[in-house]
Scaffold this motif. Structure first.
Motif, PDB file in Angstrom:
ATOM      1  N   PRO A  80      75.391  -9.979  58.358  1.00 16.69           N
ATOM      2  CA  PRO A  80      76.230 -10.688  59.597  1.00 16.69           C
ATOM      3  C   PRO A  80      74.944 -10.993  60.660  1.00 16.69           C
ATOM      4  N   ASN A  81      75.400 -12.057  61.284  1.00 16.77           N
ATOM      5  CA  ASN A  81      74.504 -12.531  62.455  1.00 16.77           C
ATOM      6  C   ASN A  81      73.118 -13.196  62.314  1.00 16.77           C
ATOM      7  N   ALA A  82      73.294 -13.507  60.770  1.00 14.24           N
ATOM      8  CA  ALA A  82      71.810 -14.156  60.253  1.00 14.24           C
ATOM      9  C   ALA A  82      71.870 -15.541  60.932  1.00 14.24           C
ATOM     10  N   GLY A  83      72.837 -16.275  61.195  1.00 13.94           N
ATOM     11  CA  GLY A  83      73.008 -17.490  61.771  1.00 13.94           C
ATOM     12  C   GLY A  83      73.668 -18.367  60.700  1.00 13.94           C
ATOM     13  N   LYS A  84      74.425 -17.961  59.775  1.00 19.70           N
ATOM     14  CA  LYS A  84      75.115 -18.813  59.036  1.00 19.70           C
ATOM     15  C   LYS A  84      76.015 -20.020  59.743  1.00 19.70           C
ATOM     16  N   SER A  85      76.679 -19.469  60.599  1.00 25.27           N
ATOM     17  CA  SER A  85      77.739 -20.511  61.021  1.00 25.27           C
ATOM     18  C   SER A  85      76.836 -21.612  61.956  1.00 25.27           C
ATOM     19  N   THR A  86      75.934 -21.090  62.872  1.00 29.16           N
ATOM     20  CA  THR A  86      75.324 -21.915  63.408  1.00 29.16           C
ATOM     21  C   THR A  86      74.316 -23.062  62.513  1.00 29.16           C
ATOM     22  N   PHE A  87      73.926 -22.530  61.251  1.00 27.38           N
ATOM     23  CA  PHE A  87      73.052 -23.370  60.404  1.00 27.38           C
ATOM     24  C   PHE A  87      74.076 -24.684  59.936  1.00 27.38           C
ATOM     25  N   VAL A 103      78.083  -9.404  65.642  1.00 20.18           N
ATOM     26  CA  VAL A 103      78.391  -9.818  64.207  1.00 20.18           C
ATOM     27  C   VAL A 103      79.869  -9.591  63.715  1.00 20.18           C
ATOM     28  N   HIS A 104      80.137 -10.371  62.670  1.00 15.94           N
ATOM     29  CA  HIS A 104      81.472 -10.434  61.948  1.00 15.94           C
ATOM     30  C   HIS A 104      82.359 -11.286  62.957  1.00 15.94           C
ATOM     31  N   THR A 105      81.553 -12.497  63.235  1.00 18.07           N
ATOM     32  CA  THR A 105      82.515 -13.577  63.852  1.00 18.07           C
ATOM     33  C   THR A 105      83.302 -14.364  62.761  1.00 18.07           C
ATOM     34  N   THR A 106      82.426 -14.653  61.578  1.00 15.36           N
ATOM     35  CA  THR A 106      83.300 -15.277  60.577  1.00 15.36           C
ATOM     36  C   THR A 106      84.090 -14.199  59.628  1.00 15.36           C
ATOM     37  N   ARG A 107      85.413 -14.387  59.677  1.00 14.45           N
ATOM     38  CA  ARG A 107      86.129 -13.187  58.988  1.00 14.45           C
ATOM     39  C   ARG A 107      86.601 -13.494  57.634  1.00 14.45           C
ATOM     40  N   ASN A 194      65.598 -18.035  58.710  1.00 19.62           N
ATOM     41  CA  ASN A 194      66.088 -18.616  59.978  1.00 19.62           C
ATOM     42  C   ASN A 194      65.646 -18.003  61.251  1.00 19.62           C
ATOM     43  N   LYS A 195      65.695 -18.364  62.311  1.00 14.48           N
ATOM     44  CA  LYS A 195      65.378 -18.018  63.540  1.00 14.48           C
ATOM     45  C   LYS A 195      63.697 -18.195  63.759  1.00 14.48           C
ATOM     46  N   ILE A 196      63.157 -19.140  62.960  1.00 15.20           N
ATOM     47  CA  ILE A 196      61.692 -19.184  63.292  1.00 15.20           C
ATOM     48  C   ILE A 196      61.243 -19.461  64.621  1.00 15.20           C
ATOM     49  N   ASP A 197      62.114 -20.186  65.476  1.00  8.53           N
ATOM     50  CA  ASP A 197      61.887 -20.428  66.999  1.00  8.53           C
ATOM     51  C   ASP A 197      61.585 -19.273  67.773  1.00  8.53           C
ATOM     52  N   ALA A 198      62.289 -17.946  67.229  1.00 11.20           N
ATOM     53  CA  ALA A 198      62.179 -16.493  67.850  1.00 11.20           C
ATOM     54  C   ALA A 198      60.867 -15.838  67.612  1.00 11.20           C
ATOM     55  N   SER A 264      65.018 -23.453  62.197  1.00  8.49           N
ATOM     56  CA  SER A 264      65.531 -22.723  63.300  1.00  8.49           C
ATOM     57  C   SER A 264      67.030 -23.442  63.266  1.00  8.49           C
ATOM     58  N   SER A 265      67.978 -22.784  63.029  1.00  6.28           N
ATOM     59  CA  SER A 265      69.220 -23.562  63.012  1.00  6.28           C
ATOM     60  C   SER A 265      69.730 -23.842  64.432  1.00  6.28           C
ATOM     61  N   ILE A 266      69.282 -23.148  65.364  1.00  8.70           N
ATOM     62  CA  ILE A 266      69.505 -23.713  66.865  1.00  8.70           C
ATOM     63  C   ILE A 266      69.264 -24.733  67.369  1.00  8.70           C
TER      64      ILE A 266
HETATM   65  N1  GTP Z   1      67.025 -17.876  68.239  1.00 15.73           N
HETATM   66  C1  GTP Z   1      67.881 -18.294  67.156  1.00 15.73           C
HETATM   67  N2  GTP Z   1      69.073 -17.763  67.349  1.00 15.73           N
HETATM   68  C2  GTP Z   1      69.748 -18.245  66.451  1.00 15.73           C
HETATM   69  C3  GTP Z   1      69.514 -19.251  65.145  1.00 15.73           C
HETATM   70  N3  GTP Z   1      70.488 -19.212  64.413  1.00 15.73           N
HETATM   71  C4  GTP Z   1      71.640 -18.659  65.135  1.00 15.73           C
HETATM   72  N4  GTP Z   1      71.227 -18.125  66.035  1.00 15.73           N
HETATM   73  C5  GTP Z   1      72.054 -17.033  66.931  1.00 15.73           C
HETATM   74  O1  GTP Z   1      72.399 -15.895  66.083  1.00 15.73           O
HETATM   75  C6  GTP Z   1      73.591 -15.423  66.521  1.00 15.73           C
HETATM   76  C7  GTP Z   1      74.521 -15.487  65.301  1.00 15.73           C
HETATM   77  O2  GTP Z   1      74.732 -16.569  64.846  1.00 15.73           O
HETATM   78  P1  GTP Z   1      76.195 -16.899  63.826  1.00 15.73           P
HETATM   79  O3  GTP Z   1      75.739 -18.273  63.388  1.00 15.73           O
HETATM   80  O4  GTP Z   1      77.189 -16.488  64.354  1.00 15.73           O
HETATM   81  O5  GTP Z   1      75.753 -16.028  62.737  1.00 15.73           O
HETATM   82  P2  GTP Z   1      76.649 -15.572  61.347  1.00 15.73           P
HETATM   83  O6  GTP Z   1      75.694 -15.397  60.294  1.00 15.73           O
HETATM   84  O7  GTP Z   1      77.519 -16.638  61.223  1.00 15.73           O
HETATM   85  O8  GTP Z   1      77.250 -14.301  61.715  1.00 15.73           O
HETATM   86  P3  GTP Z   1      78.529 -13.376  61.146  1.00 15.73           P
HETATM   87  O9  GTP Z   1      79.708 -14.293  61.729  1.00 15.73           O
HETATM   88  O10 GTP Z   1      78.576 -12.107  61.900  1.00 15.73           O
HETATM   89  O11 GTP Z   1      78.449 -13.399  59.734  1.00 15.73           O
HETATM   90  C8  GTP Z   1      74.343 -16.400  67.754  1.00 15.73           C
HETATM   91  O12 GTP Z   1      74.084 -15.719  68.700  1.00 15.73           O
HETATM   92  C9  GTP Z   1      73.306 -17.772  67.496  1.00 15.73           C
HETATM   93  O13 GTP Z   1      73.332 -18.270  68.562  1.00 15.73           O
HETATM   94  C10 GTP Z   1      68.215 -19.462  65.309  1.00 15.73           C
HETATM   95  O14 GTP Z   1      67.757 -20.449  64.532  1.00 15.73           O
HETATM   96  N5  GTP Z   1      67.407 -19.272  66.213  1.00 15.73           N
END
Ligand code: GTP
Length: 393
Positions: A80-87, A103-107, A194-198, A264-266
């Motif tokens: 959860p929260n790895a950034g899958k949906s943002t990607f 976490v757990h936005t995607t159900r 993912n999230k290499i910008d951070a 960096s998905s974001i």
């Molecule tokens: N800094 C940074 N934050 C990111 C990046 N990708 C995603 N995030 C943040 O990470 C958080 C979780 O992103 P989601 O895309 O909802 O993650 P998910 O893996 O789909 O989460 P679940 O639905 O819990 O499985 C959000 O606050 C995003 O803005 C990235 O590349 N860099």
């Protein structure tokens, strides 16, 4: 309590944001043109003008022979929260998977579709991989754990998303991830860091690649494309020190990744490389979806999930996990979507918390969801969110 937001006044602002979002993300990929939601269909659609080679085939200068179609189904897995949906949203240039900071936005597993040239990529966004303890703690549906299985069973390849911004967890693949890769080891897989910008120090990435792939990916030789190798070289040449030892750690790694990508998905950095890779490995196969489709989700479901995602963002701790959102009304008239969502709260106290003083918080949430949905549908939306509580005090 009910709050109606008539958003026509502010809708231009949202449309402006929407077009900016698309222009920025598509600058060097292709041109988009927005069309309305298909009235006869239950799926959300935007029409895209694909790359110039396809346009040629459909214009007067038709290709001499029929071009083959390619497609690839990609299951995106990770904790959860790895950034899958943002990607997925940023790779397909379209907001179809709700995201939040919790976490757990995607159900449930949902599909996002991206068609470019002759290739159609179908992404499966999956719920974060969880243990039975987490299911209990976050009040998750029992179907949660098995939802990703459905996705993987339909996939040609697994994209394994790993968050490198968290220094506590980044040095190991989560046990649920390794278990899943093992269970489906007949499928090819690749790793996305993912999230290499951070990261302050990029040097850590090379060490992570070694550790997480059990030293099977050579970052200096033929693996990866030119861009990736250049990226690895730049990191290698930086003066930062590695932070971990490179001893083999089989229980934290997976030796069969075919590629590793740093993204960096974001910000969108590195996503083009993944797009190129997936296009390259796509199979010769007819498309399942028409060229303009971006998702197979019903608009009503997208609306409910968007409300849920913003409730997760705006409410503290575990509270939003105990709310239930459901669509009450949905219609589309003259290019505008009208929708109403009811949020059921476990108590009047929680209902007051959501509404805030003079309904201020609920108004904020409604505005934010409206803005998200304009990005999703590319058209004005008049959204009502109402609340009710199961128990009165
Ligand atoms: N800094 C940074 N934050 C990111 C990046 N990708 C995603 N995030 C943040 O990470 C958080 C979780 O992103 P989601 O895309 O909802 O993650 P998910 O893996 O789909 O989460 P679940 O639905 O819990 O499985 C959000 O606050 C995003 O803005 C990235 O590349 N860099």
């Amino acid at each position: 309590m009910e709050l109606l937001l008539n958003n026509f006044g502010s809708v231009n602002k949202y449309l402006l944001r929407f077009s900016k979002y698309h222009k920025v993300r598509t600058a060097n990929i292709r041109n988009y043109s927005l069309s309305s939601l298909d009235d006869n269909s239950t799926t959300a659609k935007l029409s895209a003008t694909a790359d110039p080679t396809t346009d040629l085939a459909t214009s007067g200068q038709k290709a001499q022979h029929k071009r083959t179609q390619n497609s690839l189904h990609i299951a995106v897995i990770g904790v959860p929260n790895a950034g899958k949906s943002t990607f997925i949203n940023n790779l397909i240039n379209h907001r179809v998977c709700p995201t939040s900071s919790k976490v757990h936005t995607t159900r449930k597993s949902s599909k996002a579709i991206y068609t470019t040239g002759q290739t159609q990529l179908v992404f499966y966004d999956t719920p974060g991989l969880v243990t039975p303890r987490e299911i209990k703690r976050h009040n998750l549906e029992q179907s949660f754990k098995s939802a990703y299985k459905h996705a993987i069973q339909h996939a040609d390849i697994i994209a394994c998303m790993h968050d490198v911004s968290n220094s506590w967890t980044r040095n190991a693949l989560h046990s649920t991830v390794i278990e899943t890769l093992n269970e489906y080891k007949h499928l090819p897989s690749f790793l996305i860091l993912n999230k290499i910008d951070a990261l302050r120090s990029k040097r850590v990435l090379l060490e992570l690649i070694r550790v997480l792939t059990n030293n099977t990916i050579n970052t200096t030789q033929s693996v990866g494309n030119k861009n990736q190798r250049r990226q690895y070289k730049r990191i290698e040449e930086s003066n930062d020190k590695p932070v971990t030892n490179s001893e083999d750690k089989k229980d934290v790694s997976w030796s069969n990744f075919q590629e590793v990508f740093l993204v960096s998905s974001i910000t969108g950095s590195g996503l083009n490389d993944i797009q190129d890779y997936l296009t390259r490995v796509a199979k010769e196969r007819s498309w399942e979806y028409s060229k303009g489709s971006f998702t197979d989700e019903k608009p009503e479901a997208l609306i409910v999930e968007s409300v849920r995602a913003r409730l997760l963002d705006y409410l503290p701790q575990e509270i939003p996990y105990n709310l239930h959102s459901a669509i009450e009304y949905f219609s589309e008239e003259n290019g505008t979507i009208y929708a109403s969502v009811e949020v059921t709260c476990p108590s009047a106290r929680i209902e007051r918390l959501i509404c805030g003083e003079s309904n201020g918080k609920l108004r904020q949430i409604t505005e934010r969801v409206t803005s998200d949905l304009v990005e999703t549908f590319g058209k004005p939306i008049s959204l009502t969110i109402s609340t009710r509580s199961k128990k009165t005090e």
